[in-house]
Motif scaffolding. Structure first.
Motif, PDB file in Angstrom:
ATOM      1  N   SER A  42       0.822  -1.220   0.000  1.00  0.00           N
ATOM      2  CA  SER A  42       0.000   0.000   0.000  1.00  0.00           C
ATOM      3  C   SER A  42       0.852   1.265   0.000  1.00  0.00           C
ATOM      4  O   SER A  42       0.353   2.341  -0.337  1.00  0.00           O
ATOM      5  CB  SER A  42      -0.906   0.023   1.234  1.00  0.00           C
ATOM      6  OG  SER A  42      -0.134   0.252   2.408  1.00  0.00           O
ATOM      7  N   PHE A  44       1.442   2.775   2.450  1.00  0.00           N
ATOM      8  CA  PHE A  44       0.795   3.593   3.484  1.00  0.00           C
ATOM      9  C   PHE A  44       1.358   3.140   4.826  1.00  0.00           C
ATOM     10  O   PHE A  44       1.115   2.006   5.264  1.00  0.00           O
ATOM     11  CB  PHE A  44      -0.723   3.396   3.408  1.00  0.00           C
ATOM     12  CG  PHE A  44      -1.514   4.384   4.193  1.00  0.00           C
ATOM     13  CD1 PHE A  44      -1.613   5.708   3.774  1.00  0.00           C
ATOM     14  CD2 PHE A  44      -2.183   4.007   5.356  1.00  0.00           C
ATOM     15  CE1 PHE A  44      -2.363   6.631   4.495  1.00  0.00           C
ATOM     16  CE2 PHE A  44      -2.932   4.926   6.091  1.00  0.00           C
ATOM     17  CZ  PHE A  44      -3.017   6.235   5.653  1.00  0.00           C
ATOM     18  N   VAL A  46       1.842   3.340   8.846  1.00  0.00           N
ATOM     19  CA  VAL A  46       1.130   3.767  10.058  1.00  0.00           C
ATOM     20  C   VAL A  46       1.954   3.363  11.282  1.00  0.00           C
ATOM     21  O   VAL A  46       2.516   2.257  11.326  1.00  0.00           O
ATOM     22  CB  VAL A  46      -0.276   3.120  10.140  1.00  0.00           C
ATOM     23  CG1 VAL A  46      -1.070   3.693  11.318  1.00  0.00           C
ATOM     24  CG2 VAL A  46      -1.046   3.318   8.835  1.00  0.00           C
ATOM     25  N   ASN A  62       2.144  -0.987  10.889  1.00  0.00           N
ATOM     26  CA  ASN A  62       1.412  -1.959  10.081  1.00  0.00           C
ATOM     27  C   ASN A  62       2.375  -2.927   9.405  1.00  0.00           C
ATOM     28  O   ASN A  62       3.482  -2.562   9.010  1.00  0.00           O
ATOM     29  CB  ASN A  62       0.473  -1.287   9.072  1.00  0.00           C
ATOM     30  CG  ASN A  62       1.123  -0.240   8.203  1.00  0.00           C
ATOM     31  OD1 ASN A  62       2.045   0.452   8.620  1.00  0.00           O
ATOM     32  ND2 ASN A  62       0.648  -0.120   6.977  1.00  0.00           N
ATOM     33  N   GLU A  64       2.374  -5.712   6.450  1.00  0.00           N
ATOM     34  CA  GLU A  64       1.594  -6.228   5.320  1.00  0.00           C
ATOM     35  C   GLU A  64       2.086  -7.599   4.876  1.00  0.00           C
ATOM     36  O   GLU A  64       3.121  -8.083   5.336  1.00  0.00           O
ATOM     37  CB  GLU A  64       1.629  -5.206   4.173  1.00  0.00           C
ATOM     38  CG  GLU A  64       0.961  -3.901   4.573  1.00  0.00           C
ATOM     39  CD  GLU A  64       0.785  -2.900   3.450  1.00  0.00           C
ATOM     40  OE1 GLU A  64       1.392  -3.092   2.371  1.00  0.00           O
ATOM     41  OE2 GLU A  64       0.037  -1.932   3.654  1.00  0.00           O
ATOM     42  N   CYS A  73      -2.949  -4.020  10.874  1.00  0.00           N
ATOM     43  CA  CYS A  73      -2.801  -2.582  11.105  1.00  0.00           C
ATOM     44  C   CYS A  73      -1.870  -2.320  12.290  1.00  0.00           C
ATOM     45  O   CYS A  73      -1.730  -3.158  13.192  1.00  0.00           O
ATOM     46  CB  CYS A  73      -4.156  -1.960  11.430  1.00  0.00           C
ATOM     47  SG  CYS A  73      -5.313  -1.891  10.068  1.00  0.00           S
ATOM     48  N   ALA A  74      -1.332  -1.107  12.298  1.00  0.00           N
ATOM     49  CA  ALA A  74      -0.426  -0.686  13.366  1.00  0.00           C
ATOM     50  C   ALA A  74      -1.104  -0.737  14.739  1.00  0.00           C
ATOM     51  O   ALA A  74      -0.516  -1.196  15.725  1.00  0.00           O
ATOM     52  CB  ALA A  74       0.033   0.746  13.095  1.00  0.00           C
ATOM     53  N   GLU A  75      -2.343  -0.269  14.794  1.00  0.00           N
ATOM     54  CA  GLU A  75      -3.030  -0.154  16.084  1.00  0.00           C
ATOM     55  C   GLU A  75      -3.234  -1.526  16.716  1.00  0.00           C
ATOM     56  O   GLU A  75      -3.058  -1.709  17.917  1.00  0.00           O
ATOM     57  CB  GLU A  75      -4.394   0.531  15.909  1.00  0.00           C
ATOM     58  CG  GLU A  75      -4.326   1.961  15.424  1.00  0.00           C
ATOM     59  CD  GLU A  75      -4.304   2.111  13.912  1.00  0.00           C
ATOM     60  OE1 GLU A  75      -3.776   1.212  13.219  1.00  0.00           O
ATOM     61  OE2 GLU A  75      -4.803   3.131  13.423  1.00  0.00           O
ATOM     62  N   PRO A 110      -7.883   8.749  11.339  1.00  0.00           N
ATOM     63  CA  PRO A 110      -8.393   7.975  12.487  1.00  0.00           C
ATOM     64  C   PRO A 110      -8.195   6.473  12.268  1.00  0.00           C
ATOM     65  O   PRO A 110      -8.012   6.033  11.134  1.00  0.00           O
ATOM     66  CB  PRO A 110      -9.884   8.323  12.492  1.00  0.00           C
ATOM     67  CG  PRO A 110     -10.209   8.631  11.079  1.00  0.00           C
ATOM     68  CD  PRO A 110      -8.967   9.187  10.445  1.00  0.00           C
ATOM     69  N   PRO A 111      -8.223   5.666  13.324  1.00  0.00           N
ATOM     70  CA  PRO A 111      -8.078   4.222  13.160  1.00  0.00           C
ATOM     71  C   PRO A 111      -9.235   3.636  12.357  1.00  0.00           C
ATOM     72  O   PRO A 111     -10.371   4.131  12.433  1.00  0.00           O
ATOM     73  CB  PRO A 111      -8.088   3.691  14.603  1.00  0.00           C
ATOM     74  CG  PRO A 111      -8.619   4.787  15.452  1.00  0.00           C
ATOM     75  CD  PRO A 111      -8.379   6.074  14.734  1.00  0.00           C
ATOM     76  N   CYS A 112      -8.947   2.575  11.597  1.00  0.00           N
ATOM     77  CA  CYS A 112      -9.991   1.949  10.763  1.00  0.00           C
ATOM     78  C   CYS A 112     -11.038   1.276  11.657  1.00  0.00           C
ATOM     79  O   CYS A 112     -10.830   1.112  12.868  1.00  0.00           O
ATOM     80  CB  CYS A 112      -9.366   0.935   9.805  1.00  0.00           C
ATOM     81  SG  CYS A 112      -8.913  -0.620  10.587  1.00  0.00           S
ATOM     82  N   CYS A 115      -9.869  -1.737  13.718  1.00  0.00           N
ATOM     83  CA  CYS A 115      -9.032  -1.344  14.869  1.00  0.00           C
ATOM     84  C   CYS A 115      -9.880  -0.716  15.970  1.00  0.00           C
ATOM     85  O   CYS A 115      -9.629  -0.935  17.157  1.00  0.00           O
ATOM     86  CB  CYS A 115      -7.918  -0.398  14.423  1.00  0.00           C
ATOM     87  SG  CYS A 115      -6.641  -1.273  13.497  1.00  0.00           S
TER      88      CYS A 115
HETATM   89  N1  THU Z   1      -3.716   0.670   8.307  1.00  0.00           N
HETATM   90  C1  THU Z   1      -3.337   0.777   9.613  1.00  0.00           C
HETATM   91  O1  THU Z   1      -2.235   0.351  10.005  1.00  0.00           O
HETATM   92  N2  THU Z   1      -4.203   1.346  10.466  1.00  0.00           N
HETATM   93  C2  THU Z   1      -5.421   1.844  10.126  1.00  0.00           C
HETATM   94  O2  THU Z   1      -6.189   2.233  10.985  1.00  0.00           O
HETATM   95  C3  THU Z   1      -5.794   1.935   8.711  1.00  0.00           C
HETATM   96  C4  THU Z   1      -4.979   1.134   7.786  1.00  0.00           C
HETATM   97  C5  THU Z   1      -2.803   0.010   7.363  1.00  0.00           C
HETATM   98  C6  THU Z   1      -3.297  -1.318   6.833  1.00  0.00           C
HETATM   99  C7  THU Z   1      -2.556  -1.409   5.535  1.00  0.00           C
HETATM  100  O3  THU Z   1      -1.266  -1.948   5.786  1.00  0.00           O
HETATM  101  C8  THU Z   1      -2.398   0.023   5.085  1.00  0.00           C
HETATM  102  O4  THU Z   1      -2.594   0.819   6.233  1.00  0.00           O
HETATM  103  C9  THU Z   1      -3.375   0.461   4.008  1.00  0.00           C
HETATM  104  O5  THU Z   1      -4.685   0.195   4.367  1.00  0.00           O
END
Ligand code: THU
Length: 160
Positions: A42, A44, A46, A62, A64, A73-75, A110-112, A115
């Motif tokens: 991603s 992305f 976190v 996070n 993957e 996810c990181a949280e 914000p957290p997904c 999470c």
């Molecule tokens: N991700 C997190 O670590 N925390 C979140 O609250 C949202 C998404 C990560 C999951 C994945 O590795 C990447 O961000 C993209 O979704």
């Protein structure tokens, strides 16, 4: 039929300078954790840092996987580790930061939903609110005084 309105409260800080010093320190640990994310798919990244009531700080990023749903996810990486290492400690607050390698992330992230559900479990278990601070890489910081404000109508053990 009746209409039910649900209200929630969040706070927004303009920048890190507006935050209490100890929260800035926690966010800096979250930033350090974000830099250790494994997010080749991603891009992305976190990071999160949890302060426990025994003064320990647990960080996570996070992680993957080529089989996408196997990543975490990181949280949840951090909160499950905290639960595994210090099962009797309470989580006082949580700092979260997220940034994409593909664009600038300057809005609070914000957290997904998954999470939020995981954090809710621990907030309910410990029976004290968990403060949640969340940001992008730069810019404003969102704050919730408890997970409950981020997840109204929570599903919890009372439904089982
Ligand atoms: N991700 C997190 O670590 N925390 C979140 O609250 C949202 C998404 C990560 C999951 C994945 O590795 C990447 O961000 C993209 O979704």
């Amino acid at each position: 039929m009746k209409k039910v309105n649900i209200e929630t409260t969040l706070y927004v800080y303009d920048n890190l300078k507006e935050l209490p010093k100890d929260v800035v320190l926690l966010m800096e640990q979250a930033i350090e954790a974000r830099e250790k994310a494994y997010a080749p798919y991603s891009q992305f990244h976190v990071g999160t840092a949890l302060l426990l009531d025994n003064n320990e700080v647990i960080t996570g990023s996070n992680q993957e996987n080529a089989s996408y749903p196997s990543g975490l996810c990181a949280e949840r990486t951090a909160i499950y580790y905290a639960g595994a290492k210090y099962p009797n400690a309470k989580i006082v607050r949580m700092a979260i930061t997220a940034g994409s390698k593909l664009k600038t992330t300057s809005e609070p992230i914000p957290p997904c939903g998954a999470c939020r559900q995981a954090i809710a479990e621990y907030e309910i278990k410990q029976n004290t609110p968990i403060e949640i601070y969340f940001m992008g890489e730069t810019g404003k910081i969102g704050k919730s005084n408890s997970l409950a404000n981020l997840l109204p109508l929570v599903f919890d053990k009372s439904s089982l």
